[in-house]
Design a protein around this motif. Sequence first.
Motif, PDB file in Angstrom:
ATOM      1  N   ARG A 298      -4.441  -4.840  -9.074  1.00 37.77           N
ATOM      2  CA  ARG A 298      -4.068  -3.865  -8.051  1.00 37.77           C
ATOM      3  C   ARG A 298      -3.742  -4.522  -6.716  1.00 37.77           C
ATOM      4  NH1 ARG A 298      -7.637  -0.926  -6.144  1.00 37.77           N
ATOM      5  NH2 ARG A 298      -6.540   1.010  -5.674  1.00 37.77           N
ATOM      6  N   ASP A 299      -4.520  -5.524  -6.332  1.00 39.13           N
ATOM      7  CA  ASP A 299      -4.263  -6.196  -5.068  1.00 39.13           C
ATOM      8  C   ASP A 299      -2.913  -6.920  -5.112  1.00 39.13           C
ATOM      9  OD1 ASP A 299      -6.701  -5.330  -4.056  1.00 39.13           O
ATOM     10  OD2 ASP A 299      -7.760  -7.127  -4.738  1.00 39.13           O
ATOM     11  N   ALA A 300      -2.611  -7.519  -6.256  1.00 38.21           N
ATOM     12  CA  ALA A 300      -1.324  -8.199  -6.406  1.00 38.21           C
ATOM     13  C   ALA A 300      -0.180  -7.196  -6.336  1.00 38.21           C
ATOM     14  CB  ALA A 300      -1.280  -8.963  -7.726  1.00 38.21           C
ATOM     15  N   LEU A 301      -0.392  -6.001  -6.884  1.00 43.59           N
ATOM     16  CA  LEU A 301       0.642  -4.978  -6.839  1.00 43.59           C
ATOM     17  C   LEU A 301       0.949  -4.582  -5.398  1.00 43.59           C
ATOM     18  CD1 LEU A 301       2.525  -2.902  -8.106  1.00 43.59           C
ATOM     19  CD2 LEU A 301       0.561  -1.380  -8.375  1.00 43.59           C
ATOM     20  N   ARG A 302      -0.080  -4.409  -4.591  1.00 43.67           N
ATOM     21  CA  ARG A 302       0.147  -4.049  -3.192  1.00 43.67           C
ATOM     22  C   ARG A 302       0.897  -5.161  -2.464  1.00 43.67           C
ATOM     23  NH1 ARG A 302      -0.747  -0.710   0.728  1.00 43.67           N
ATOM     24  NH2 ARG A 302      -1.121  -1.453   2.846  1.00 43.67           N
ATOM     25  N   GLU A 303       0.488  -6.394  -2.681  1.00 43.69           N
ATOM     26  CA  GLU A 303       1.155  -7.514  -2.022  1.00 43.69           C
ATOM     27  C   GLU A 303       2.606  -7.630  -2.481  1.00 43.69           C
ATOM     28  OE1 GLU A 303      -0.098  -9.503   0.491  1.00 43.69           O
ATOM     29  OE2 GLU A 303      -1.662  -7.969   0.432  1.00 43.69           O
ATOM     30  N   ALA A 304       2.837  -7.395  -3.769  1.00 43.56           N
ATOM     31  CA  ALA A 304       4.203  -7.458  -4.299  1.00 43.56           C
ATOM     32  C   ALA A 304       5.070  -6.391  -3.650  1.00 43.56           C
ATOM     33  CB  ALA A 304       4.184  -7.277  -5.816  1.00 43.56           C
ATOM     34  N   PHE A 305       4.527  -5.198  -3.527  1.00 38.47           N
ATOM     35  CA  PHE A 305       5.276  -4.089  -2.932  1.00 38.47           C
ATOM     36  C   PHE A 305       5.623  -4.380  -1.465  1.00 38.47           C
ATOM     37  CE2 PHE A 305       5.258   0.033  -0.679  1.00 38.47           C
ATOM     38  CZ  PHE A 305       6.314   0.651  -1.333  1.00 38.47           C
ATOM     39  N   LEU A 306       4.664  -4.852  -0.707  1.00 40.45           N
ATOM     40  CA  LEU A 306       4.888  -5.107   0.712  1.00 40.45           C
ATOM     41  C   LEU A 306       5.691  -6.381   0.960  1.00 40.45           C
ATOM     42  CD1 LEU A 306       1.402  -4.108   2.169  1.00 40.45           C
ATOM     43  CD2 LEU A 306       3.527  -2.781   2.177  1.00 40.45           C
ATOM     44  N   SER A 307       5.911  -7.175  -0.087  1.00 40.70           N
ATOM     45  CA  SER A 307       6.705  -8.397   0.049  1.00 40.70           C
ATOM     46  C   SER A 307       8.201  -8.122   0.048  1.00 40.70           C
ATOM     47  CB  SER A 307       6.380  -9.375  -1.097  1.00 40.70           C
ATOM     48  OG  SER A 307       5.047  -9.806  -1.034  1.00 40.70           O
ATOM     49  N   THR A 308       8.593  -6.909  -0.361  1.00 43.66           N
ATOM     50  CA  THR A 308      10.018  -6.601  -0.445  1.00 43.66           C
ATOM     51  C   THR A 308      10.563  -6.165   0.912  1.00 43.66           C
ATOM     52  OG1 THR A 308       9.612  -4.294  -1.087  1.00 43.66           O
ATOM     53  CG2 THR A 308       9.840  -5.917  -2.859  1.00 43.66           C
ATOM     54  N   HIS A 309      11.859  -6.277   1.052  1.00 44.51           N
ATOM     55  CA  HIS A 309      12.518  -5.997   2.325  1.00 44.51           C
ATOM     56  C   HIS A 309      12.551  -4.497   2.614  1.00 44.51           C
ATOM     57  CE1 HIS A 309      15.364  -6.260   5.612  1.00 44.51           C
ATOM     58  NE2 HIS A 309      15.328  -7.587   5.536  1.00 44.51           N
ATOM     59  N   GLN A 310      12.215  -4.147   3.840  1.00 45.76           N
ATOM     60  CA  GLN A 310      12.276  -2.750   4.255  1.00 45.76           C
ATOM     61  C   GLN A 310      13.724  -2.262   4.185  1.00 45.76           C
ATOM     62  OE1 GLN A 310       9.402  -1.140   5.427  1.00 45.76           O
ATOM     63  NE2 GLN A 310      10.452   0.820   5.557  1.00 45.76           N
ATOM     64  N   GLY A 311      13.909  -1.116   3.544  1.00 48.10           N
ATOM     65  CA  GLY A 311      15.235  -0.525   3.464  1.00 48.10           C
ATOM     66  C   GLY A 311      15.825  -0.535   2.063  1.00 48.10           C
ATOM     67  N   GLU A 333       4.312   4.346   3.055  1.00 48.90           N
ATOM     68  CA  GLU A 333       4.852   3.016   2.780  1.00 48.90           C
ATOM     69  C   GLU A 333       6.015   3.056   1.792  1.00 48.90           C
ATOM     70  OE1 GLU A 333       0.913   0.204   3.449  1.00 48.90           O
ATOM     71  OE2 GLU A 333       1.225   1.142   1.483  1.00 48.90           O
ATOM     72  N   LEU A 334       6.174   4.174   1.115  1.00 50.52           N
ATOM     73  CA  LEU A 334       7.260   4.302   0.147  1.00 50.52           C
ATOM     74  C   LEU A 334       8.609   4.550   0.819  1.00 50.52           C
ATOM     75  CD1 LEU A 334       5.403   6.460  -2.503  1.00 50.52           C
ATOM     76  CD2 LEU A 334       6.212   4.125  -2.836  1.00 50.52           C
ATOM     77  N   PHE A 335       8.586   4.933   2.079  1.00 52.81           N
ATOM     78  CA  PHE A 335       9.848   5.127   2.785  1.00 52.81           C
ATOM     79  C   PHE A 335      10.477   3.763   3.063  1.00 52.81           C
ATOM     80  CE2 PHE A 335       7.673   9.102   3.584  1.00 52.81           C
ATOM     81  CZ  PHE A 335       8.698  10.035   3.425  1.00 52.81           C
ATOM     82  N   GLY A 336      11.629   3.533   2.474  1.00 49.02           N
ATOM     83  CA  GLY A 336      12.319   2.252   2.666  1.00 49.02           C
ATOM     84  C   GLY A 336      12.086   1.253   1.565  1.00 49.02           C
ATOM     85  N   ARG A 337      11.184   1.553   0.633  1.00 47.67           N
ATOM     86  CA  ARG A 337      10.933   0.679  -0.515  1.00 47.67           C
ATOM     87  C   ARG A 337      10.734   1.548  -1.754  1.00 47.67           C
ATOM     88  NH1 ARG A 337       7.628  -1.874   3.461  1.00 47.67           N
ATOM     89  NH2 ARG A 337       8.327  -4.011   3.932  1.00 47.67           N
ATOM     90  N   LYS A 338      10.989   0.970  -2.913  1.00 51.55           N
ATOM     91  CA  LYS A 338      10.828   1.697  -4.163  1.00 51.55           C
ATOM     92  C   LYS A 338       9.945   0.894  -5.120  1.00 51.55           C
ATOM     93  CE  LYS A 338      15.376   3.915  -3.907  1.00 51.55           C
ATOM     94  NZ  LYS A 338      16.701   4.097  -4.572  1.00 51.55           N
TER      95      LYS A 338
END
Length: 401
Positions: A298-311, A333-338
């Motif tokens: 789960r922690d890796a999933l959060r880091e992976a998600f926040l590692s992507t570019h906004q937008g 946090e889902l606004f701008g990322r999928k």
Amino acid sequence: MAGFDICPDSNHPPENGHATAGKVITCKAAVVWGPEEPFKMEDVEVEPPRPMEVRLRILITSICHTDLSAWKGENECQRVFPRILGHEAAGVVESGEGVEGLGPGDRVVPVFNGECGDCRACRSEKTNWCAGYAVDPMRSVMRADGRVRFYWVGPDGTHRRPVYHFLNTSTFAEYTVVDAACVVKTPPAAPLNRMCLFSCGVSTGVGAAWKTADLKPGSSLVIFGLGTVGLAVAEGARLRGADRIIGVDINPDKFAKGKEMGITDFINLNDCTKPLHEVIRDLTKGGVDYSFECTGNRDALREAFLSTHQGWGLTVLLGVHSSPKFLPLHPMELFGRKIVATVFGDFKPKSQLPDLINKYLKGEEKLNLDGFITHELPFSEINQALHLLQEGKTLRCLLHL
């Protein structure tokens, strides 16, 4: 089928299916009797297939991390024992019942995520989630009648006990019975000691890059977890012209193999002094185009998600999460990322996997399958293969039956 070679380095004769069709077969299987108990080589009876089922002779199989988590009994649905695990393999058809397009001697790979070809999902281009034969980790019996096809018989011949199935396949046995929807035919010339990789790991990772993410040339990405699936993502990204491929793992011994698969940058999580997503954002001036979470953490999933570019950032979830906890994301946090998950790389196994296999055989898709095979052992040494996987010392250890 005279002269039918199973694979270049095999002495196994072809399977003609005539002598054993319709009969119970007794064979060796690696049975696990309880969580984290060693695999035990047992004589088991394998019943004939029911309608729309096939019985396969398994010639090559390997251990995946999903097998490892089931062996550990990491979640409630996996605590079904005794059981025959295994879901990545290749072999030949021994017999079938009411099945079209498959006959004795056909070379095949079993797949955990089936395709009936008739349901609404199979007719749709939007999904590979078959209504009748999609992967179901809760299922431990056959669909046709709710019974098993494996039985252990005690030494005295009087005690007969059912042995349960796993992920539609149960390939840790010399013979297994699977639904016809979970069997993919391969070309006669295809080497089964390479085709088995298409059963799970390579198809899942490559498909995640090609089909789920639809990764474009010049893209940047980060892969969390450099096991077989993660490295298959890297291989797929390399072949699609990705510009920057970042690999994250806690085991630096995996970095040399990652470089071979096209990874350009490596991050050892244990060396980070600030949140990993900040490290990746700094490294890529704002974040990567894609991230792939292959660890089931789960922690890796959060880091992976926040590692992507906004937008425009897209995170693809591949890891199996056994924890009952929910996603560690705030809705804002889902606004701008999928974020999206994939099963079997979004390949429809029976209708799309053969095309990938044929392109590989023709050299049109230059997949480095040999790079995934780090060890080969006889089937009787399956516990050694399990140990290698636990220690992070192997990607795929092929077990020869």
